[in-house]
Structure formats: structure tokens, C-alpha cells
Design a protein around this motif. Sequence first.
Motif, short mmCIF file in Angstrom:
data_model
loop_
_atom_site.label_atom_id
_atom_site.label_comp_id
_atom_site.label_asym_id
_atom_site.label_seq_id
_atom_site.Cartn_x
_atom_site.Cartn_y
_atom_site.Cartn_z
N VAL A 7 0.88 -1.17 0.00
CA VAL A 7 0.00 0.00 0.00
C VAL A 7 0.92 1.22 0.00
CG1 VAL A 7 -1.89 1.24 1.10
CG2 VAL A 7 -1.78 -1.25 1.28
N GLU A 8 0.97 1.89 -1.14
CA GLU A 8 1.86 3.03 -1.36
C GLU A 8 1.17 3.99 -2.32
OE1 GLU A 8 4.23 5.81 -1.64
OE2 GLU A 8 5.28 4.24 -0.52
N ASP A 10 2.46 6.78 -3.73
CA ASP A 10 3.35 7.33 -4.74
C ASP A 10 3.47 6.32 -5.88
OD1 ASP A 10 5.98 7.69 -6.14
OD2 ASP A 10 6.10 9.43 -4.80
N ASP A 11 2.95 6.70 -7.05
CA ASP A 11 2.93 5.78 -8.19
C ASP A 11 4.32 5.28 -8.57
OD1 ASP A 11 0.17 6.11 -8.40
OD2 ASP A 11 0.32 7.68 -9.93
N ALA A 12 5.31 6.16 -8.56
CA ALA A 12 6.66 5.77 -8.96
C ALA A 12 7.26 4.75 -8.00
CB ALA A 12 7.55 7.00 -9.07
N ILE A 13 7.12 5.00 -6.71
CA ILE A 13 7.66 4.06 -5.71
C ILE A 13 6.93 2.73 -5.80
CG2 ILE A 13 7.90 3.58 -3.23
CD1 ILE A 13 8.34 6.62 -2.85
N ARG A 14 5.61 2.79 -5.93
CA ARG A 14 4.82 1.57 -6.02
C ARG A 14 5.24 0.76 -7.25
NH1 ARG A 14 0.14 3.80 -5.86
NH2 ARG A 14 -0.41 3.58 -8.03
N GLU A 15 5.43 1.42 -8.38
CA GLU A 15 5.81 0.72 -9.59
C GLU A 15 7.22 0.12 -9.49
OE1 GLU A 15 6.50 1.60 -14.32
OE2 GLU A 15 5.01 2.80 -13.25
N ILE A 16 8.15 0.86 -8.92
CA ILE A 16 9.51 0.33 -8.73
C ILE A 16 9.48 -0.91 -7.86
CG2 ILE A 16 11.71 0.80 -7.57
CD1 ILE A 16 11.38 3.73 -8.59
N LEU A 17 8.74 -0.85 -6.77
CA LEU A 17 8.64 -2.01 -5.87
C LEU A 17 8.00 -3.20 -6.58
CD1 LEU A 17 7.64 -0.27 -2.54
CD2 LEU A 17 9.77 -1.46 -3.01
N GLU A 18 6.93 -2.94 -7.32
CA GLU A 18 6.26 -4.02 -8.05
C GLU A 18 7.22 -4.71 -9.02
OE1 GLU A 18 2.63 -3.00 -10.13
OE2 GLU A 18 2.02 -1.72 -8.46
N VAL A 19 7.85 -3.91 -9.87
CA VAL A 19 8.74 -4.47 -10.90
C VAL A 19 9.90 -5.22 -10.25
CG1 VAL A 19 10.35 -3.86 -12.75
CG2 VAL A 19 8.09 -2.79 -12.66
N PHE A 20 10.51 -4.60 -9.26
CA PHE A 20 11.66 -5.23 -8.61
C PHE A 20 11.27 -6.53 -7.92
CE2 PHE A 20 14.50 -5.84 -4.95
CZ PHE A 20 15.69 -6.02 -5.63
N LEU A 21 10.21 -6.51 -7.13
CA LEU A 21 9.83 -7.71 -6.39
C LEU A 21 9.33 -8.81 -7.31
CD1 LEU A 21 8.26 -6.02 -3.25
CD2 LEU A 21 10.44 -7.25 -3.39
N PHE A 31 -1.73 -1.39 -3.98
CA PHE A 31 -2.88 -0.53 -3.76
C PHE A 31 -2.38 0.89 -3.54
CE2 PHE A 31 -3.37 -4.77 -2.05
CZ PHE A 31 -4.56 -5.21 -2.61
N GLY A 32 -3.09 1.87 -4.10
CA GLY A 32 -2.67 3.25 -4.00
C GLY A 32 -3.26 4.02 -2.85
N ASP A 52 2.98 2.06 3.43
CA ASP A 52 3.51 3.40 3.60
C ASP A 52 2.74 4.04 4.75
OD1 ASP A 52 4.85 5.81 3.19
OD2 ASP A 52 3.48 6.46 1.60
N VAL A 53 3.38 4.91 5.52
CA VAL A 53 2.70 5.54 6.64
C VAL A 53 1.67 6.56 6.16
CG1 VAL A 53 2.98 7.07 8.64
CG2 VAL A 53 4.49 5.13 8.34
N ARG A 54 2.10 7.48 5.33
CA ARG A 54 1.20 8.56 4.88
C ARG A 54 0.48 8.17 3.61
NH1 ARG A 54 4.11 14.37 5.91
NH2 ARG A 54 4.31 14.14 8.16
N LEU A 55 -0.83 8.04 3.72
CA LEU A 55 -1.67 7.72 2.58
C LEU A 55 -2.70 8.84 2.42
CD1 LEU A 55 -2.18 3.97 3.47
CD2 LEU A 55 -0.71 4.89 1.66
N PRO A 56 -3.25 9.02 1.23
CA PRO A 56 -4.18 10.13 1.02
C PRO A 56 -5.47 10.01 1.82
CG PRO A 56 -4.11 8.71 -0.92
CD PRO A 56 -3.03 8.24 0.01
N ASP A 57 -5.81 8.82 2.22
CA ASP A 57 -7.08 8.61 2.92
C ASP A 57 -6.93 7.78 4.20
OD1 ASP A 57 -6.36 6.27 1.67
OD2 ASP A 57 -8.36 5.83 0.90
#
Length: 118
Positions: A7-8, A10-21, A31-32, A52-57
Amino acid sequence: MKTIYIVEDDDAIREILEVFLESENYDVQSFGSATEFSNRDLSYTPDLYLFDVRLPDGSGIELCQQIREEKVNEGVPVFIMSAHAQYGETQIACRPDAFIAKPFDINLMLERIQYFVN
């Protein structure tokens, strides 16, 4: 194949983690927002949660607390990531298995994940 829920917001961080893992042979569901995560398929329990600690909602700390209260998640590791929160804050609030400060070293994160899920 082990599954990781991320759950992140930031689209860029989420995508990097997805691709790498995924390149390391993990099945990744991401999830965004806290709302997206709350609407997940509850019939499946992952092998690790990464919030991630800080989420929009909401807050990853709140998600961690919820996960810790659910019997089905007993023994499932929870990692908290943050550029703002401190380890002590998250430890008191939800007892994560690991705290990852942003910016993070992706290889160190992988080592921690491997330690908990392999």
C-alpha cells in the motif's frame, strides 16, 4: 510463489517495488490508498504486508493495527515504510516486523523481505 501486498500512494515508488519484487519471483498486489486496500479480496492472505505511513485517505499505521487484530493475519509480517515517521512511533502504534526509512536501499529491503517470507 510468495505474495506481497503493498500500500503506497506514490505511483513511482509503487511501480519500482512491483517491478523489482516481481523480478525476484514474488507475486505483488499493490494498492494506491487505504480505501483500495480495504476493498481487496479478503479470501486470500498474503505472505507479507508493506505499508507506507502517509496515505491520502488514512495511515499505514492504522492499516497495520487492523491487520494485527485479524486472526487470519496472525504470523504474517508487516513492514512499515516512511520518509516522515520514526521507528519508535510505529513500534508503539502497531509493532511492525520491520521499519524501512525512505529513501530506502532496495537490496536491503529485499534482504529483509527474504528473511521474513522465505
